[in-house]
Design a protein around this motif. Structure first.
Motif: not given
Length: 460
Positions: A83, A91-93, A135, A138-139
């Motif tokens: 991640s 926020e995380s991807a 990923y 949308d991240s």
């Protein structure tokens, strides 16, 4: 000869695996050992018999087995926990299976070896290593400067396939020498968004040049640029290249129970990876402007490596092994050189800084044999080759602590099954530096991999 070799090897690889890709499989882009015997012993393979897979580390170990023929067929399967966190927003991807291009990751092993009294040779096809991320679109990684959502992918897949042709000769009762010449294929898929601040930083540092620079600068509200060259296929990649590599090695029997080994793996000599690509300029007013063209990744090589090893048998049941290696990443990976030429003839050349450091690795293993069973365990510890201020979200090759377990079972007097499990302990690295990231990021990466192989031997 090159055409025939490419066709036959790729055919064998496709027949042996239905889906091939790599996660970050080891320290940087390499596996913890090749084959389950080495894999379960922390990756050590320089000074004892690991079967046909020994040609990937020290071809002289081919002389350590009994005279006869050996067929090896196996696979590595990798499960990642990766991640990327935006430390400014929280926020995380997460790298997941967003397409058929990635995950779970699998790589084939196929080899044949023949040993006479003093001479041995082998040929095989092994995945040397690679890196893979997915990923999605949308991240926060798909968000251009100013918070503009682009809906564009961020992903990667690098696969390196070695086809060694190895030979070994027992010069004396104690000394064996070996060498291999390897055909090497390398393929890369990449989808990567660079924000306007990253593009500006590259231009300001003289790392981005070409006739497309004024075109990007002439957009009314330029927010970033996205580069894409990806094929959602098992092996075929958006850009690829062929080349060659090789190894030399020796083993020396100090006594019937103690063996020393040494090998040197040459840096690869690969052509530039080439393919078709799309460069998308992102503008806040105009929208997305796509340019189709050709991509060239220049001089992307696998590094040279020097290995020293020792193995010792206490008795018929217990054996300990150790390897120490020096991997010369500094010479192999200074920058990632990317050149794009549009179909209209306009170009942009980008040098993404990497500045890898040379790496030292220690592999330790112990094996216990009882009846038809052999139990194995080990560990691998390496120094860090990547620098935090140049690490890329799409190439997070940072794990450097590994624990390994495995077993072997003698199915018949001529056949065996071997298995290894490798755990890459979680590693965290942060980067808030242009040009390789726009948002301040924290990378968290751990993973597990399973390796298994079936071996059939025809004793002389």
């Amino acid at each position: 000869m090159q055409f025939n070799l490419k066709s036959s090897v790729m055919g064998v690889a496709l027949a042996g695996v239905s889906y091939t890709a790599l996660a970050t499989t080891s320290d940087v882009y390499r596996f913890v050992g090749h084959g389950p015997v080495s894999g379960a012993l922390g990756g050590a393979a320089t000074a004892f018999d690991v079967g046909a897979a020994g040609m990937m580390t020290n071809p002289a170990t081919l002389s350590l087995g009994k005279p006869g023929e050996e067929m090896h067929l196996g696979m590595d399967v990798i499960f990642t926990d990766l991640s990327i966190k935006n430390t400014a927003t929280g926020e995380s991807a997460k790298s997941k299976e967003h397409s058929s291009n990635r995950g779970p990751y699998a790589a084939p092993q196929m080899a044949y070896a023949y040993r006479a009294e003093r001479f041995a040779f082998g040929i095989g096809a092994f995945a040397r290593g690679g890196v893979g991320t997915e990923y999605g679109k949308d991240s926060f990684l798909s968000r251009a400067t100013g918070g503009l959502d682009t809906g564009l992918e961020n992903s990667s897949r690098l696969l390196t396939l070695n086809i060694p042709m190895a030979a070994s000769f027992q010069m004396t009762d104690s000394l064996a020498v070996g060498a291999s010449v390897d055909a090497v294929w390398q393929g890369l898929n990449l989808d990567m968004l660079l924000g306007a601040d990253q593009v500006g930083s590259l231009i300001g540092a003289g790392r981005a040049q070409g006739s497309l620079i004024p075109v990007l600068g002439g957009l009314p509200d330029m927010r970033g640029a996205h580069l894409s060259f990806t094929k959602n296929e098992p092996i075929a990649s958006g850009a690829d290249a062929w080349g060659w590599g090789g190894k030399i090695g020796l083993t020396y029997k100090v006594s019937k129970d103690t063996i020393l080994g040494a090998s040197y793996v040459l840096e690869t000599h690969l052509d530039d990876m080439t393919g078709s690509a799309t460069l998308t300029a992102i503008d806040g007013l105009v929208g997305q402007v796509k340019l189709d063209g050709k991509i060239r990744i220049k001089d992307f090589q696998s590094p040279a490596q020097l290995n020293f090893g020792i193995s010792h048998r206490f008795d018929d049941q217990w054996m300990v092994v150790a390897d120490i290696s020096r991997v010369f990443w500094k010479h192999a990976v200074k920058d990632i050189h990317v050149s794009f030429v549009s179909n209209a003839g306009q170009n942009i050349d980008i040098d993404l800084p990497q500045n890898y450091k040379d790496q030292t690795a220690l592999s330790l293993g112990v094996a216990y044999t009882s009846g038809k069973w052999t139990l194995r365990g080990g560990a691998r510890v390496t120094t860090q080759a990547l620098r935090s201020d140049t690490v890329l979200a799409v190439i997070p090759a940072i794990p450097n602590r590994f624990g390994t377990l495995g077993f072997g079972y003698q199915l018949t007097p001529m056949s065996s099954f071997d298995f290894a499990w490798t755990h890459s302990f979680k590693k965290t690295m942060q980067n808030s530096s242009l040009p390789n990231t726009s948002a301040p990021i924290e990378i968290n990466h751990a993973q597990d991999s399973a390796t298994f192989a079936f071996t059939y031997r025809f004793w002389v």
